[in-house]
Design a protein around this motif. Structure first.
Motif, PDB file in Angstrom:
ATOM      1  N   GLN B  49       0.841  -1.203   0.000  1.00 18.28           N
ATOM      2  CA  GLN B  49       0.000   0.000   0.000  1.00 18.28           C
ATOM      3  C   GLN B  49       0.876   1.252   0.000  1.00 18.28           C
ATOM      4  N   ARG B  50       0.365   2.312  -0.586  1.00 16.43           N
ATOM      5  CA  ARG B  50       1.110   3.551  -0.656  1.00 16.43           C
ATOM      6  C   ARG B  50       0.719   4.475   0.511  1.00 16.43           C
ATOM      7  N   VAL B  51       1.717   5.050   1.170  1.00 16.93           N
ATOM      8  CA  VAL B  51       1.403   6.048   2.203  1.00 16.93           C
ATOM      9  C   VAL B  51       1.848   7.417   1.689  1.00 16.93           C
ATOM     10  N   VAL B  52       1.139   8.442   2.104  1.00 21.80           N
ATOM     11  CA  VAL B  52       1.421   9.786   1.608  1.00 21.80           C
ATOM     12  C   VAL B  52       1.787  10.692   2.775  1.00 21.80           C
ATOM     13  N   LYS B  53       2.902  11.361   2.618  1.00 21.46           N
ATOM     14  CA  LYS B  53       3.386  12.287   3.650  1.00 21.46           C
ATOM     15  C   LYS B  53       2.278  13.217   4.140  1.00 21.46           C
ATOM     16  N   GLU B  54       2.185  13.323   5.460  1.00 21.08           N
ATOM     17  CA  GLU B  54       1.218  14.177   6.148  1.00 21.08           C
ATOM     18  C   GLU B  54      -0.236  13.711   6.027  1.00 21.08           C
ATOM     19  N   GLU B  55      -0.424  12.490   5.507  1.00 19.98           N
ATOM     20  CA  GLU B  55      -1.779  11.927   5.489  1.00 19.98           C
ATOM     21  C   GLU B  55      -1.836  10.720   6.423  1.00 19.98           C
ATOM     22  N   SER B  56      -3.062  10.374   6.830  1.00 15.71           N
ATOM     23  CA  SER B  56      -3.225   9.258   7.763  1.00 15.71           C
ATOM     24  C   SER B  56      -2.874   7.931   7.083  1.00 15.71           C
ATOM     25  N   PHE B  57      -2.097   7.092   7.748  1.00 14.40           N
ATOM     26  CA  PHE B  57      -1.827   5.755   7.199  1.00 14.40           C
ATOM     27  C   PHE B  57      -2.301   4.656   8.151  1.00 14.40           C
ATOM     28  N   GLY B  58      -2.939   5.035   9.198  1.00 15.13           N
ATOM     29  CA  GLY B  58      -3.438   4.052  10.155  1.00 15.13           C
ATOM     30  C   GLY B  58      -3.998   4.740  11.383  1.00 15.13           C
ATOM     31  N   VAL B  59      -4.364   3.912  12.351  1.00 15.17           N
ATOM     32  CA  VAL B  59      -5.007   4.431  13.559  1.00 15.17           C
ATOM     33  C   VAL B  59      -4.426   3.741  14.775  1.00 15.17           C
ATOM     34  N   VAL B  60      -4.238   4.510  15.830  1.00 13.34           N
ATOM     35  CA  VAL B  60      -3.804   3.939  17.096  1.00 13.34           C
ATOM     36  C   VAL B  60      -4.817   4.389  18.153  1.00 13.34           C
ATOM     37  N   GLU B  61      -5.299   3.423  18.958  1.00 17.09           N
ATOM     38  CA  GLU B  61      -6.313   3.774  19.959  1.00 17.09           C
ATOM     39  C   GLU B  61      -5.900   3.285  21.343  1.00 17.09           C
ATOM     40  N   SER B  62      -6.092   4.165  22.310  1.00 13.39           N
ATOM     41  CA  SER B  62      -5.963   3.751  23.706  1.00 13.39           C
ATOM     42  C   SER B  62      -7.379   3.588  24.237  1.00 13.39           C
ATOM     43  N   VAL B  63      -7.502   3.262  25.535  1.00 12.16           N
ATOM     44  CA  VAL B  63      -8.852   3.116  26.089  1.00 12.16           C
ATOM     45  C   VAL B  63      -9.623   4.413  25.902  1.00 12.16           C
ATOM     46  N   LYS B  64      -8.935   5.538  26.113  1.00 11.20           N
ATOM     47  CA  LYS B  64      -9.681   6.801  26.129  1.00 11.20           C
ATOM     48  C   LYS B  64      -9.799   7.489  24.775  1.00 11.20           C
ATOM     49  N   ALA B  65      -8.881   7.232  23.825  1.00  7.89           N
ATOM     50  CA  ALA B  65      -8.913   8.058  22.620  1.00  7.89           C
ATOM     51  C   ALA B  65      -8.411   7.358  21.369  1.00  7.89           C
ATOM     52  N   MET B  66      -8.838   7.908  20.228  1.00 11.20           N
ATOM     53  CA  MET B  66      -8.428   7.422  18.927  1.00 11.20           C
ATOM     54  C   MET B  66      -7.527   8.479  18.311  1.00 11.20           C
ATOM     55  N   ASN B  67      -6.426   8.051  17.721  1.00  6.91           N
ATOM     56  CA  ASN B  67      -5.537   8.991  17.042  1.00  6.91           C
ATOM     57  C   ASN B  67      -5.121   8.453  15.680  1.00  6.91           C
ATOM     58  N   ASP B  68      -5.091   9.328  14.676  1.00  2.00           N
ATOM     59  CA  ASP B  68      -4.580   8.938  13.363  1.00  2.00           C
ATOM     60  C   ASP B  68      -3.067   8.856  13.413  1.00  2.00           C
ATOM     61  N   LEU B  69      -2.531   7.923  12.657  1.00  2.00           N
ATOM     62  CA  LEU B  69      -1.088   7.877  12.446  1.00  2.00           C
ATOM     63  C   LEU B  69      -0.818   8.691  11.182  1.00  2.00           C
ATOM     64  N   ILE B  70       0.071   9.670  11.277  1.00  3.62           N
ATOM     65  CA  ILE B  70       0.333  10.557  10.146  1.00  3.62           C
ATOM     66  C   ILE B  70       1.689  10.194   9.527  1.00  3.62           C
ATOM     67  N   ALA B  71       1.684   9.930   8.238  1.00  5.22           N
ATOM     68  CA  ALA B  71       2.916   9.475   7.583  1.00  5.22           C
ATOM     69  C   ALA B  71       3.958  10.596   7.531  1.00  5.22           C
TER      70      ALA B  71
END
Lengths: 356, 130
Positions: B49-71
């Motif tokens: 898969q292609r990832v693009v600089k400064e765009e989301s390439f995935g997600v990381v979540e803790s119990v309290k929150a969701m965060n995008d992973l930014i390439a």
């Protein structure tokens, strides 16, 4: 609006509490991590600062009459030193608040514990519909500390509090002040809540921390309070409950006494007779992912059938659990539904409550 | 003091990138992990898969929150840390080594020059703590 601090604020900072604005109050969301604190409560115990909750006193000859008029469950049978979960119902049959009523003296003196975010609204509602009781808002004078977990009573015993069945109250004298203890709480664990005058709260908290350490009891933040209550499927005002929600829709028919009159009864029953198009259910994700409040619930065809009111990762079950309102035809446990998590549709199922 | 190795590049979104010529390993920083709390869910792209600089390439979540992973860079995903999909311990305990997320073959090595050096990233997280 000014952000309020509980009498334990400085102590939370000292214990590395990550503070956050909750309903106008600065409260710790976590100390050592939500998962860790959650499991600590289930295995040993935790101390919760719930001083933001409101305390109203309803007194006098018309106290019982007033409560019967405002609440869905009959208060008459409540004996001295007993507590009761109840609902304030508006004239349209919606839930103004979910509260706990503590009977200090039969028919004459009751303490109401109300949600922090609803203090002003409840006060207005009670004042406008009062049947002659003497009502006072003493929220500023009282702090509350919840002690919850399997070791809770081992700690409480050191204060002179005896192990008791749920919803029983007792008074103890400690350090020249009177503490009101009630075995109520919102984690499903043993223990309860201590009502203490604000000026004594910090010294009581410190004492409980000092004694509790040896039992594995430590402070716990609002983050774990939320995951703990959701595992037990206890509704949260603002999430599962609001003024548009009818108790029968929210699985709270057990909090309605059919054999008494109250302000919103006629409207509430009229709504129930019409039938509800949405109903509160428990949902468990089958696919990997985390369901969160406000996410949409879909059927197999991808049509919207509801929305989640609460959702989290359950530390005890190691899976994602949620509650939400779905169309009534999907309310039965076992049904397959889907949750829209960002761009993905994740498989889930309606499950029996509680989750844990 | 959080661990901020000199040999890595960083983003203000709290990702780190380690470049071995045009192969770049990407992860989240120790600061990010501790700010999130225990990570309980991770969504990563697939190999190819292609990832693009400064765009989301995935997600990381803790119990309290969701965060995008930014390439931090653009390129093609060559390898994914599959171990993490079943066991997030290394991401929680060692996010800057065994808890790496993906390896990306980048289009243009010059992109790396726009990333933060360790000293600059340190300044950002020090400021956050105050």
């Amino acid at each position: 609006m000014d952000v309020k601090k509980t009498p334990l604020y400085d102590l939370h900072l000292k214990h590395n509490g990550k503070m956050l604005n909750f309903a106008g109050w600065l409260l710790p969301v976590e100390f050592e991590g939500i998962t860790k604190e959650h499991l600590q409560v289930r295995s040993f115990g935790g101390l919760f600062d719930v001083s933001h909750m409101g305390e109203f006193f309803v007194k006098g000859e018309q106290a019982l009459k007033t409560l019967e008029h405002l609440c869905s469950k009959s208060v008459e049978k409540l004996k001295k030193n007993e507590a009761q979960y109840n609902l304030l119902i508006n004239k349209n049959g919606g839930i103004v608040d979910d509260i706990i009523i503590y009977c200090l003296e039969e028919k004459a003196n009751y303490l109401l514990c109300v949600n922090a975010a609803n203090i002003e609204k409840d006060w207005k509602f009670i004042s406008e519909n009062n049947c002659g009781a003497t009502v006072s808002n003493e929220s500023q004078q009282w702090a509350q500390i919840a002690v919850q977990g399997p070791k809770a009573f081992a700690l409480l015993k050191l204060l002179g509090i005896e192990e008791a069945k749920p919803f029983k109250m007792q008074w103890v004298s400690w350090n020249n002040t009177d503490l009101l203890f009630a075995s109520t709480g919102y984690t499903g664990e043993k223990g309860g809540e201590i009502f203490v005058k604000t000026e004594f709260a910090a010294s009581l908290w410190q004492k409980l921390l000092e004694w509790g350490g040896a039992l594995g009891i430590k402070p716990v933040g609002l983050g774990a309070r939320d995951t703990l209550r959701l595992e037990k499927a206890y509704p949260l005002y603002g999430n599962e409950l609001n003024e548009q929600v009818n108790p029968y829709q929210a699985r709270l028919s057990w909090v309605v006494s059919k054999d008494k009159e109250f302000l919103g009864k006629t409207s509430m029953l009229k709504e129930k007779a019409k039938g509800f198009n949405k109903y509160l259910v428990g949902i468990q994700l089958e696919d990997r992912g985390i369901a969160r409040s406000s996410y949409l619930v879909l059927n197999q065809q991808g049509e919207e059938i509801g929305q989640l009111s609460s959702g989290t990762y359950s530390p005890s079950l190691s899976k994602s659990i949620a509650m939400g309102f779905v169309k009534t035809e999907y309310k039965d446990p076992g049904q397959e539904v889907w949750v829209q998590v960002r761009s993905k549709k994740l498989l889930a199922k309606v499950v029996k409550l509680p989750f844990f | 003091m959080k661990y901020v190795p000199e040999e890595n590049y960083y983003t203000k979104d709290h990702e780190w990138a380690y470049a071995d010529e045009n192969l770049v390993t990407i992860g989240i920083t120790e600061y990010a992990q501790s700010a999130l709390g225990e990570v309980v869910y991770l969504d990563l792209p697939d190999v190819g898969q292609r990832v693009v600089k400064e765009e989301s390439f995935g997600v990381v979540e803790s119990v309290k929150a969701m965060n995008d992973l930014i390439a931090p860079v653009s390129g093609i995903v060559i390898e994914v840390n599959d171990i993490l999909l079943n066991n997030l311990d290394s991401l929680n305990d060692d996010p800057m080594n065994t808890g790496w997320l993906v390896k990306v073959e980048i289009d243009n090595e010059k992109e790396l020059l726009h990333l933060l050096k360790a000293a600059d990233y340190k300044k950002i997280i020090d400021k956050k703590k105050k």
